[in-house]
Design a protein around this motif. Structure first.
Motif, mmCIF file in Angstrom:
data_model
loop_
_atom_site.group_PDB
_atom_site.id
_atom_site.type_symbol
_atom_site.label_atom_id
_atom_site.label_comp_id
_atom_site.label_asym_id
_atom_site.label_seq_id
_atom_site.Cartn_x
_atom_site.Cartn_y
_atom_site.Cartn_z
ATOM 1 N N THR A 159 0.832 -1.205 0.000
ATOM 2 C CA THR A 159 0.000 0.000 0.000
ATOM 3 C C THR A 159 0.864 1.252 0.000
ATOM 4 O O THR A 159 0.576 2.236 -0.689
ATOM 5 C CB THR A 159 -0.943 0.004 1.206
ATOM 6 O OG1 THR A 159 -1.730 -1.190 1.200
ATOM 7 C CG2 THR A 159 -1.870 1.207 1.174
ATOM 8 N N SER A 160 1.939 1.226 0.791
ATOM 9 C CA SER A 160 2.834 2.385 0.861
ATOM 10 C C SER A 160 3.469 2.671 -0.495
ATOM 11 O O SER A 160 3.564 3.833 -0.921
ATOM 12 C CB SER A 160 3.920 2.139 1.911
ATOM 13 O OG SER A 160 3.353 1.857 3.184
ATOM 14 N N SER A 161 3.914 1.611 -1.175
ATOM 15 C CA SER A 161 4.517 1.779 -2.495
ATOM 16 C C SER A 161 3.499 2.348 -3.474
ATOM 17 O O SER A 161 3.820 3.226 -4.287
ATOM 18 C CB SER A 161 5.049 0.438 -2.998
ATOM 19 O OG SER A 161 5.550 0.544 -4.304
ATOM 20 N N TYR A 162 2.268 1.878 -3.394
ATOM 21 C CA TYR A 162 1.231 2.401 -4.285
ATOM 22 C C TYR A 162 0.980 3.889 -4.030
ATOM 23 O O TYR A 162 0.783 4.656 -4.983
ATOM 24 C CB TYR A 162 -0.077 1.637 -4.085
ATOM 25 C CG TYR A 162 -1.254 2.370 -4.671
ATOM 26 C CD1 TYR A 162 -1.477 2.385 -6.048
ATOM 27 C CD2 TYR A 162 -2.127 3.097 -3.856
ATOM 28 C CE1 TYR A 162 -2.530 3.092 -6.595
ATOM 29 C CE2 TYR A 162 -3.187 3.812 -4.395
ATOM 30 C CZ TYR A 162 -3.384 3.805 -5.758
ATOM 31 O OH TYR A 162 -4.412 4.522 -6.291
ATOM 32 N N MET A 163 0.978 4.300 -2.768
ATOM 33 C CA MET A 163 0.732 5.712 -2.455
ATOM 34 C C MET A 163 1.801 6.609 -3.073
ATOM 35 O O MET A 163 1.513 7.724 -3.516
ATOM 36 C CB MET A 163 0.673 5.901 -0.932
ATOM 37 C CG MET A 163 -0.577 5.321 -0.298
ATOM 38 S SD MET A 163 -0.536 5.321 1.517
ATOM 39 C CE MET A 163 -0.433 7.077 1.862
ATOM 40 N N ILE A 164 3.049 6.129 -3.114
ATOM 41 C CA ILE A 164 4.112 6.897 -3.772
ATOM 42 C C ILE A 164 3.830 7.005 -5.266
ATOM 43 O O ILE A 164 3.922 8.086 -5.866
ATOM 44 C CB ILE A 164 5.480 6.234 -3.518
ATOM 45 C CG1 ILE A 164 5.811 6.236 -2.021
ATOM 46 C CG2 ILE A 164 6.577 6.957 -4.301
ATOM 47 C CD1 ILE A 164 7.058 5.443 -1.668
ATOM 48 N N SER A 165 3.460 5.884 -5.887
ATOM 49 C CA SER A 165 3.166 5.890 -7.320
ATOM 50 C C SER A 165 1.993 6.807 -7.634
ATOM 51 O O SER A 165 2.029 7.587 -8.603
ATOM 52 C CB SER A 165 2.845 4.465 -7.803
ATOM 53 O OG SER A 165 3.982 3.624 -7.709
#
Length: 581
Positions: A107-113
């Motif tokens: 989820t954290s990686s997606y928020m950056i993207s």
């Protein structure tokens, strides 16, 4: 002010002449891709890419205005510089927000993207200049980019703290009193939903004449807001991450997974504040300074990324990087791969309304600075329409960005420095910047790499970044005349802001004596507590109210007029020095 500064700079190097005979799109594209001049133009790329000594002076290349014909290579390289200059400011908020809510790496990686993609798409809207009814516009028509406002970041953290305190988000308390937070993605969805509602306020403000907005929000109020935003983030995110983490390990608990930073199971986990962590952060910090001293103009524009890169290289060689977030990240991603339950959190409405007021104030200053470095007059109906269009675009972006699962996006100031250094204010470069941001966001492995950056490396860089925000606030305050009235307003505002910053829990128990309040009253109490517990909000509100109710001292009007002239001369000199750098 603007005419004097613009004319003095223009005499140094004329802008490329516009073509008086417009050609078809096909002919323009053909010449662009098939001729050397279309690819390279007359730009001095050695000046852009070769390192320089602090004492060296080199002839600057010509200036390219917002609609001048731009060589293809220069458009691409300038767009890349804008994207790199924005990266740290775009990836830091989602990393900090995800850490505050204990979200999983995916989820954290997606928020950056999502932050990168949303910024790229909505920057295209901000750079446009769509004519609406009644002389109104959408967008500034300048090379204006958008990103997550640091005002939103600071306020969202205060809202999350309130949610964990009242049980909206789960947490456990150990026998020694250590509080461990559980994952709470629904809190993020509540902030998104609340921001959609509150964005209507900024849309409404955009239809007020800019002169009225500037009278309500003078430099005294705006500078106080910005100063306290930067100061708050240095203490709440920058320095704690530099020491090892801001997820709870900074309290050095005696039990639980946060006895060591970032957790006991992480590679090379150490107690918070260990010299190894301090050294990694200091290495990144010094890299930024050395890049500013010896780097080429291209590297200077990306000095924050250079600091991250140097820190990551050393941290990776020493075994501090956990590569699991990179291997688990998808190769390609896009918006809505992860979704959040959109909801409204009533106690967050007042704080988010204050955030949008702050965002509108920041937009006025950032758009003015963008116009000045782009050699666009900063007065008159045309400039007022750019202010109006920029604020309207910001308000609409607040709604669309939430639907993109991104916290409110607003005008970013980072690109103004790039324009000043490269002498390229062309919107074609801005569109390439947007393309790079969308590409970076769509490549999931890049977001996974950003998430793998060790906290000390990120902290060393973000401390500098957030301190730069505070310095921007000081620069705005430097244009204040500082009469007795102004000094009184600033002292009153900082009394709350600095006091709140140094003693964060002073207002936490303000309403503990109220017995059995109903749900509505309890929500109001929480909303007021969030406002009072967020340094930039309370200091900005105090400055705003006092500026409106305190009368001007008539005996000082003559002195004030003289001070205005002096301040205007100093501002012109400062702008000229910035453009010559």
């Amino acid at each position: 002010m603007s005419h004097a500064s613009v004319s003095s700079v223009t005499k140094e190097q004329p802008s490329p002449a516009a073509n008086p005979n417009p050609r078809s799109v096909f002919n323009v594209v053909r010449d662009k891709v098939t001729t050397k001049h279309g690819w390279l133009g007359d730009y001095d790329y050695r000046w852009l890419c070769l390192p320089s000594l602090p004492s060296s002076r080199r002839k600057q290349p010509p200036f390219y205005g917002i609609d001048d014909e731009l060589p293809l290579v220069l458009a691409i390289t300038s767009g890349l510089q804008h994207a790199l200059a924005m990266l740290a400011g775009l990836i830091a908020p989602p990393i900090i927000l995800a850490s505050s809510l204990m979200l999983d790496p995916g989820t954290s990686s997606y928020m950056i993207s999502a932050s990168l993609i949303g910024s790229g798409i909505l920057s295209l809207v901000q750079m446009s200049r769509v004519k609406l009814w009644g002389g109104y516009h959408l967008g500034t028509g300048l090379l204006s980019v958008v990103g997550t406002s640091f005002a939103t970041l600071s306020t969202a953290n205060a809202i999350f703290n309130a949610m964990y305190a009242n049980g909206t988000c789960p947490s456990t308390t150990a026998a020694d009193g250590t509080i461990t937070r559980g994952p709470c993605p629904d809190a993020y969805g509540m902030v998104l939903g609340t921001s959609i509602i509150c964005a209507v306020l900024e849309i409404g403000l955009s239809f007020l004449p800019p002169r009225i907005l500037q009278r309500i929000f003078p430099p005294m109020v705006t500078g106080t807001f910005i100063l306290m935003i930067g100061s708050t983030l240095v203490g709440s995110a920058g320095i704690p991450d530099w020491g090892g983490g801001s997820n709870g390990c900074q309290a050095r608990p005696t039990s639980g997974i946060y006895q060591l930073c970032p957790t006991v199971g992480s590679p090379h986990a150490l107690p918070w504040g260990s010299p190894e962590f301090i050294g990694l952060g200091f290495l990144s910090f010094v890299s930024i300074i050395l890049t500013e001293l010896f780097g080429s103009p291209f590297l200077k524009n990306a000095s924050i990324i250079v600091g991250l890169a140097v820190g990551c290289v050393v941290a990776g060689a020493a075994g501090y990087i956990d590569g699991s977030t990179i291997t688990s990240a998808p190769t390609i991603t896009f918006l809505w791969v992860h979704r959040f339950k959109i909801n409204v959190y009533p106690p967050a409405i007042l704080p988010m309304l204050a955030v949008y007021v702050s965002v509108a104030m920041e937009a006025i200053g950032d758009i003015t600075a963008s116009a000045e470095v782009s050699r666009i007059p900063v007065e008159g109906e045309d400039f007022d329409s750019r202010i109006q269009g920029g604020i309207l675009s910001d308000g609409i972006s607040g709604i669309i960005s939430a639907l993109f699962t991104v916290t409110p996006l607003s005008v970013f100031a980072q690109n103004n420095g790039v324009i000043s250094v490269t002498r390229c204010a062309n919107r074609t470069a801005g569109r390439w910047c947007c393309a790079f941001l969308i590409i970076f966001g769509s490549l999931g492995k890049i977001s996974g790499f950003f998430l793998a950056i060790p906290n000390p490396v990120l902290g060393g860089v973000t401390t500098f970044l957030f301190a730069s925000v505070a310095v921007s606030g000081l620069r705005v305050l430097s244009f204040v005349k500082y009469t007795r009235r102004d000094r009184f307003i600033l002292a009153a505002a900082l009394s709350f802001g600095v006091g709140d910053l140094l003693m964060p829990g002073i207002f936490t128990h303000l309403f503990d004596g109220v017995k059995n309040p109903n749900a509505g009253l309890q929500g109001l109490f929480e909303s007021i507590t969030i406002l009072l517990s967020t340094p930039f909000l309370i200091s900005g509100i105090v400055a705003l109210v006092l500026n409106l109710i305190l009368p001007q001292d008539r005996s000082q009007q003559d002195d004030e007029e003289e001070d205005v002239e002096i301040a205007r001369d100093l501002e012109i000199q400062a702008l000229e020095q910035e453009r010559k750098m």
